[in-house]
Design a protein around this motif. Structure first.
Motif, mmCIF file in Angstrom:
data_model
loop_
_atom_site.group_PDB
_atom_site.id
_atom_site.type_symbol
_atom_site.label_atom_id
_atom_site.label_comp_id
_atom_site.label_asym_id
_atom_site.label_seq_id
_atom_site.Cartn_x
_atom_site.Cartn_y
_atom_site.Cartn_z
ATOM 1 N N ALA A 52 0.823 -1.207 0.000
ATOM 2 C CA ALA A 52 0.000 0.000 0.000
ATOM 3 C C ALA A 52 0.859 1.261 0.000
ATOM 4 N N ARG A 53 2.072 1.153 0.496
ATOM 5 C CA ARG A 53 3.036 2.252 0.497
ATOM 6 C C ARG A 53 4.431 1.641 0.464
ATOM 7 N N ILE A 54 5.400 2.465 0.168
ATOM 8 C CA ILE A 54 6.774 1.967 0.166
ATOM 9 C C ILE A 54 7.117 1.433 1.553
ATOM 10 N N ARG A 55 7.648 0.229 1.593
ATOM 11 C CA ARG A 55 8.005 -0.383 2.881
ATOM 12 C C ARG A 55 9.525 -0.319 3.060
ATOM 13 N N ILE A 56 9.942 0.355 4.099
ATOM 14 C CA ILE A 56 11.363 0.434 4.452
ATOM 15 C C ILE A 56 11.558 -0.443 5.679
ATOM 16 N N ILE A 57 12.164 -1.596 5.472
ATOM 17 C CA ILE A 57 12.242 -2.626 6.512
ATOM 18 C C ILE A 57 13.676 -2.766 7.002
ATOM 19 N N THR A 58 13.867 -2.585 8.292
ATOM 20 C CA THR A 58 15.167 -2.779 8.930
ATOM 21 C C THR A 58 15.242 -4.207 9.442
ATOM 22 N N PRO A 173 11.671 8.999 -10.667
ATOM 23 C CA PRO A 173 10.327 9.067 -11.248
ATOM 24 C C PRO A 173 9.464 7.960 -10.648
ATOM 25 N N PRO A 174 8.139 8.162 -10.621
ATOM 26 C CA PRO A 174 7.252 7.194 -9.964
ATOM 27 C C PRO A 174 7.450 5.754 -10.408
ATOM 28 N N GLU A 175 7.668 5.540 -11.709
ATOM 29 C CA GLU A 175 7.764 4.173 -12.208
ATOM 30 C C GLU A 175 9.062 3.477 -11.815
ATOM 31 N N ARG A 176 10.004 4.185 -11.215
ATOM 32 C CA ARG A 176 11.270 3.561 -10.813
ATOM 33 C C ARG A 176 11.451 3.513 -9.295
ATOM 34 N N ARG A 177 10.510 4.050 -8.553
ATOM 35 C CA ARG A 177 10.639 4.052 -7.096
ATOM 36 C C ARG A 177 10.460 2.639 -6.544
ATOM 37 N N PRO A 178 11.250 2.264 -5.546
ATOM 38 C CA PRO A 178 11.161 0.893 -5.031
ATOM 39 C C PRO A 178 9.881 0.658 -4.251
ATOM 40 N N HIS A 179 9.393 -0.564 -4.331
ATOM 41 C CA HIS A 179 8.295 -0.972 -3.462
ATOM 42 C C HIS A 179 8.833 -1.321 -2.065
ATOM 43 N N TYR A 180 10.036 -1.915 -2.057
ATOM 44 C CA TYR A 180 10.647 -2.357 -0.797
ATOM 45 C C TYR A 180 12.077 -1.835 -0.691
ATOM 46 N N VAL A 181 12.440 -1.390 0.508
ATOM 47 C CA VAL A 181 13.830 -1.077 0.842
ATOM 48 C C VAL A 181 14.187 -1.955 2.036
ATOM 49 N N LEU A 182 15.155 -2.847 1.867
ATOM 50 C CA LEU A 182 15.578 -3.762 2.926
ATOM 51 C C LEU A 182 16.957 -3.344 3.414
ATOM 52 N N ILE A 183 17.087 -3.120 4.726
ATOM 53 C CA ILE A 183 18.347 -2.660 5.308
ATOM 54 C C ILE A 183 18.952 -3.780 6.144
ATOM 55 N N ASP A 184 20.108 -4.268 5.734
ATOM 56 C CA ASP A 184 20.807 -5.335 6.456
ATOM 57 C C ASP A 184 21.725 -4.714 7.507
#
Length: 342
Positions: A52-58, A173-184
């Motif tokens: 539903a929104r960009i997920r930034i997961i640590t 641009p909108p079409e290149r924005r990530p759906h997920y950002v995973l931080i290790d």
């Protein structure tokens, strides 16, 4: 070079053909093989739904050897192979996530260190991976080992990663924005992990199915509470992943039951078993999904990624009145239209 996605689809087709005659066999091995084939085949036919929104997961746990990097890499690859644009940020000076994704992280390579300590943007240090066109990685070099000391005197040192991520997303641009950002994260509770907790909207904790894995978990949860109170009110533990499960031992079942009883629905139903293929894959600069798509480790990570993706479909918006930068993130997520796998 064969595309990893094509390799996976070929493996699925071969596995399905080989398992077509197994339905009449009432043995655990045959049924497990058939179930694994169906899981992988279903994922191949139906791309994971966008969040539903960009997920930034640590992905954090101060105990080493519990599967943080392995989970970051394989969840990232699974999400990317099944249609979701994913960015993996390697925040561990050892650079193991970078190795597993086939990204160079020798000294001098543009890396997350340059974005945290220097003046580089994430756009300048992001690298394409070989696993999927949808998967990007910001590598870590050994320079990151000194970042904790260098950041001590920096203004707003806890927010360096958060601002770098927000600037990166806003510039795309909108079409290149990530759906997920995973931080290790590294296996510690230092300034690097603190940056990851401030940058993230949610925490995923891998827990090894052994007794020692439960020790120190309370300290991690207390630190997350402190971050929520003072630095990032929106951070929350939304996912726990059980790793290195050995079904031959009662201890593994006891640890799994204890974690599920305590944390409830936060724990994913998917469990990652001990599997030699998972350990072998990084030696070839690959994830287990591209190294051995039909293995139990690959099947389990696909299941976990699918479950993670489905849980993200109905996420509530971040409260922009209490979380700095949340309004920007939500607007960015609204602009990111769902895209099917190409």
């Amino acid at each position: 070079m064969t595309d990893p996605g094509e390799r996976l689809r070929s493996s699925l087709a071969a596995d399905q053909s080989a398992s077509s005659g197994m339905a009449d066999f009432d043995s655990p091995i045959a049924m497990e093989a058939l179930r694994a084939t169906r899981v992988l085949h279903a994922a191949d036919q139906e791309p994971f739904p966008p969040p539903a929104r960009i997920r930034i997961i640590t992905i954090a746990n101060q105990k080493g050897g519990v599967g943080k990097t392995t989970s970051t890499v394989n969840l990232g690859v699974a999400l990317a192979l099944y249609g979701l644009r994913t960015l993996v940020i390697d925040l561990d000076p050892q650079g193991n996530a970078s190795t597993a994704l086939g990204v160079d992280h020798t000294v001098g390579t543009p890396s997350i260190y340059d974005a945290l300590v220097g003046d580089s943007t994430l756009t300048e240090v992001v690298h394409q991976t070989t696993a999927s066109p949808h998967l990007l990685c910001v590598p870590a070099t050994i320079d990151l080992a000194g970042a904790e000391i260098e950041l001590v005197s920096v203004v707003a040192r806890e927010h360096r990663l958060r601002r770098a991520i927000e600037g990166y997303i806003a510039a795309l641009p909108p079409e290149r924005r990530p759906h997920y950002v995973l931080i290790d994260c590294p296996p510690s509770l230092g300034l690097l992990t603190l940056n990851a907790l401030v940058a993230g909207d949610e925490v995923l904790i891998p827990i090894q199915c052994e007794y020692y894995a439960l020790e120190g978990l309370g300290q991690l949860l207390n630190n997350i509470d402190l971050v929520r109170q003072h630095l990032n009110p929106g951070i929350a533990v939304r996912t726990i992943l059980l790793t290195m499960y050995d079904g031959r031992t009662k201890l593994a079942d006891q640890v799994a039951d204890e974690v599920r009883n305590h944390f409830g629905d936060v724990v994913l139903n998917a469990v990652i078993p001990r599997n030699v293929r998972v350990s072998e894959a990084p030696g070839y600069g690959q994830s287990v999904l591209t190294y051995d798509p039909g293995s139990r480790g690959s099947t389990s990570y696909v299941e976990a990624a699918r479950e993670l993706a489905h849980r993200g479909v109905n996420l509530p918006p971040i409260d922009s009145t209490s979380t700095p930068g949340a309004a920007t993130r939500f607007a960015v997520a609204d602009a990111a239209a769902p895209q099917n796998r190409q």
